[in-house]
Every structure is written in structure tokens, then in C-alpha cells.
Enzyme design. Structure first.
Site, PDB file in Angstrom:
ATOM      1  N   SER A 139     -10.255  64.672  12.357  1.00 49.20           N
ATOM      2  CA  SER A 139      -9.811  64.786  13.742  1.00 49.20           C
ATOM      3  C   SER A 139      -9.565  66.247  14.077  1.00 49.20           C
ATOM      4  O   SER A 139      -9.231  67.050  13.194  1.00 49.20           O
ATOM      5  CB  SER A 139      -8.515  63.999  13.953  1.00 49.20           C
ATOM      6  N   TYR A 151       0.447  61.698  12.201  1.00 51.72           N
ATOM      7  CA  TYR A 151      -0.998  61.428  12.235  1.00 51.72           C
ATOM      8  C   TYR A 151      -1.774  62.721  12.016  1.00 51.72           C
ATOM      9  O   TYR A 151      -2.739  62.760  11.248  1.00 51.72           O
ATOM     10  CB  TYR A 151      -1.376  60.807  13.580  1.00 51.72           C
TER      11      TYR A 151
END
Length: 234
Positions: A139, A151
Site C-alpha cells: 500500500s 494498518y
């Protein structure tokens, strides 16, 4: 030549499902892994049962991942590429903001980090045999700081993992690609993300197929892809 085989985790929706559809159109046969047997079966039927194998699997459980990879290689005869894509995101805050429940953090960390690691471990022997390709879904959040965001930290781990795996695979013929998407429309975006520019899952699928389509002498190490207009820190 025998059609190449691609195994995808987190294949039942989002980036995984979009990549499965794009790869099928490109001539790949698919091994599809996810927790949801029903969703996998529907996707396999859509692709064509002769070209897709549905393998319900919890990517946080080593025996299940190992068995699924072995089943895929035995079924198709070889395994040419793997997309370790399964991922999860929940709200987090180390200061204790409302809605950030630490009881949910364990599963996210297991899926994003442990699941990615054991998928690579299970698949790499088969990929060494085929001179294959390992792709990991990271990501943009794994490249920068996100306040209070666990995250993001899990995706930093995937960034480092891709580099470590690539270093260990030198001399094996295995290529390793890290996909780093920006904000993607998933149907689960937070309210504050509603008006931000977003990628579609199919955009990431095209990036994955681009890496897979390169000649054996070319290793696309990283693909960073943001929607036009996305703020670099979001």
C-alpha cells in the site's frame, strides 16, 4: 505451451477478484483462495471451472495455506505466479479514539503480515521449480506516516518483506513485485474518504498483469499507483 497458473489470496472480492478476471482474459488458469467458499465458487464459475480452482482457506493458518498451495500445484501441474493479496483494515488509534477497538487489531495484523509471510513461504518452493513470480499487495500507506494507523505499519512490514524475499531469491530465477496502491474504491471506505479520488480494483489488476507480462530478464520490483489527485499523505 501449457497455460500459466496464477494463485491469488483474497480472491473473492476487490483487487483479488479483479486480478483473477483480468488474468483469465490474458490466458491464465487460476487458483483462488479466500475464506468465503460461496464467493470463490461463484467467481470460479464465472471464469470457467476448467480454468479456475476454488480453494477456501484462512491465510493466517499455515496448514491451510500449505495444503492449498500444494493442491493448486498438483491440480494444474505447476505454479507460475502467486499474488499474496489478502488484507484487512480496521480503525486504529494509540491514543484511544472512539471506534478504534484493539480487540480487532490482532486479526488485521495476522492477515496483513503473518498471512502474507506464510503465503510466500508456502509458494516459493513451487515458484523456484517454475522460475516463477511472486507479487505482494502492499500500500501507499506502507511508504509514509499515518498518525495512529496500525494498518500503515502492517503495510510497512509488507514493503520490507518484499525486499527481504527478493534478496533471498537472488539466483533462483524467482521475480518479486510489490504492488503499492493508493486509495482504492472497495465499498468499505471510511466516510472521510468519500470525496477523495479513488482507484478501481481493475486499475491494480492491470498493474499486476503488466508486471507478469514482462520477459524473464525483467524484474519489476515495485509499482506505486495512486489515483490522479490523491494527496501524497492520504
Amino acid at each position: 505451451m501449457t497455460a500459466p497458473v496464477l494463485l491469488i489470496t483474497g480472491a473473492s472480492r476487490g483487487i483479488g477478484a479483479a486480478t483473477a478476471r483480468a488474468a483469465a482474459r490474458a490466458g491464465y488458469r487460476l487458483a483462488l483462495l479466500a475464506r468465503s467458499a460461496e464467493s470463490l465458487t461463484e467467481l470460479a464459475q464465472e471464469i470457467g471451472m476448467g480454468n479456475a480452482l476454488a480453494l477456501p482457506c484462512d491465510v493466517t493458518e499455515w496448514p491451510e495455506v500449505q495444503a492449498a498451495v500444494q493442491r493448486a500445484e498438483e491440480h494444474f501441474g505447476h505454479l507460475d505466479a502467486v499474488l499474496a493479496n489478502a488484507g484487512s483494515s480496521v480503525p486504529t488509534s494509540f491514543l484511544g479514539s472512539e471506534g478504534a477497538d484493539p480487540e480487532q487489531w490482532r486479526e488485521m495484523t495476522l492477515i496483513n503480515v503473518h498471512g502474507t509471510a506464510i503465503t510466500a513461504r508456502a509458494a516459493l518452493p513451487a515458484l523456484v521449480r517454475s522460475g516463477g513470480h511472486l507479487l505482494l499487495t502492499g500500500s501507499v500507506a506502507g511508504r509514509g506516516i499515518r498518525p495512529g494507523n496500525l494498518y500503515s505499519a502492517t503495510k510497512w512490514a509488507v514493503t520490507g518483506m518484499a525486499q527481504n524475499i527478493r534478496a533471498e531469491c537472488v539466483g533462483t530465477g524467482v521475480r518479486v513485485t510489490l504492488l503499492q496502491p493508493g486509495l482504492v474504491e472497495t465499498g468499505m471506505n471510511t466516510p472521510e474518504q468519500a470525496d477523495r479520488p479513488k482507484l478501481q480494483a481493475a486499475d491494480i489488476a492491470r498493474a499486476a498483469l503488466y508486471a507478469l507480462d514482462q520477459p524473464e530478464t525483467v524484474d519489476v520490483n515495485e509499482i506505486l499507483i495512486r489515483p490522479t489527485g490523491q494527496h501524497p499523505l492520504r
